[in-house]
Design a protein around this motif. Structure first.
Motif, PDB file in Angstrom:
ATOM      1  N   LYS A  45      59.591 -21.262 -19.796  1.00 57.84           N
ATOM      2  CA  LYS A  45      59.562 -19.837 -19.429  1.00 57.84           C
ATOM      3  C   LYS A  45      58.119 -19.381 -19.193  1.00 57.84           C
ATOM      4  O   LYS A  45      57.822 -18.666 -18.241  1.00 57.84           O
ATOM      5  N   VAL A  59      64.377 -17.019 -17.544  1.00 59.33           N
ATOM      6  CA  VAL A  59      64.436 -18.483 -17.501  1.00 59.33           C
ATOM      7  C   VAL A  59      65.062 -18.978 -18.805  1.00 59.33           C
ATOM      8  O   VAL A  59      64.562 -18.699 -19.886  1.00 59.33           O
ATOM      9  N   TYR A  70      63.156 -21.677  -9.146  1.00 55.09           N
ATOM     10  CA  TYR A  70      62.545 -20.345  -9.155  1.00 55.09           C
ATOM     11  C   TYR A  70      61.392 -20.308  -8.166  1.00 55.09           C
ATOM     12  O   TYR A  70      60.618 -21.270  -8.058  1.00 55.09           O
TER      13      TYR A  70
END
Ligand code: ADP
Ligand code: MG
Length: 164
Positions: A45, A59, A70
């Motif tokens: 993350k 995330v 992403y």
């Protein structure tokens, strides 16, 4: 290059990830090892945050997909092979096509995938006991990951805040 770090809470692990994400270069592969609850996804993350992914807060481990993508400054592939039973199952995922490209790949539970991974990668191994403290062994193994680890260590809230 090797680096032994300690984080005292999830925020510090997130910051370390963000420093790695900010330092990341095209083609970077990061492997995350350590048991369930070690903090691998927290670090992933943070990497998303550092790469400027707008939804970095969301995330999470890609439970069913095994693989989430992403868009940040670079494209980030977050891969979690925990549910993978056998090495053969990996072949159908097309993950080898991602490696050697210009995206960033972060791989939780890479154990079954070693033979496909580039030699040059940033490896993070977590260990921990009863508290929130996490010991992280971070190791780079080639010019690309060396460069990223050096840049990470220079970041203001990267490695140096947590140096053991
Ligand atoms: P993993 O992906 O390795 O299974 P997660 O990142 O999903 O683990 O979860 C780690 C858990 O441990 C989270 O609930 C987080 O809040 C907690 N935690 C406690 N201390 C830390 C720390 N120092 N770094 C990262 N996570 C921590
Ligand atoms: Mg996880």
């Amino acid at each position: 290059m090797k680096c032994a770090l300690t984080t005292r809470d999830p925020e510090e692990t997130l910051s370390l990830g963000a420093a790695i994400g900010a330092a990341a270069r095209p083609g970077l592969v990061v492997t995350l090892e350590g048991g369930l609850g070690a903090g691998k996804t927290v670090l992933a993350k943070g990497i998303a945050k550092g790469l400027g992914v707008p939804g970095w807060k969301y995330v999470t481990s890609p439970t069913f997909a095994l693989h989430n993508v992403y868009q940040g400054r670079l494209l980030l592939h977050h891969i979690d092979l925990y549910r993978l039973g056998r090495a053969e199952e990996i072949d159908g995922l097309g993950l080898d096509d991602l490696l050697g490209g210009s995206d960033v790949c972060v791989i939780e539970w890479p154990d079954l995938f070693w033979r496909e991974l580039p030699a040059d990668r940033l490896s993070v191994r977590f260990s921990w006991g009863a508290s929130d403290e996490r010991a992280l062994d971070v190791e780079s193994s080639g010019p690309l990951s060396d460069e990223v680890l050096k840049r990470t260590a220079r970041a203001p809230n990267g490695a140096e805040t947590a140096e053991r």
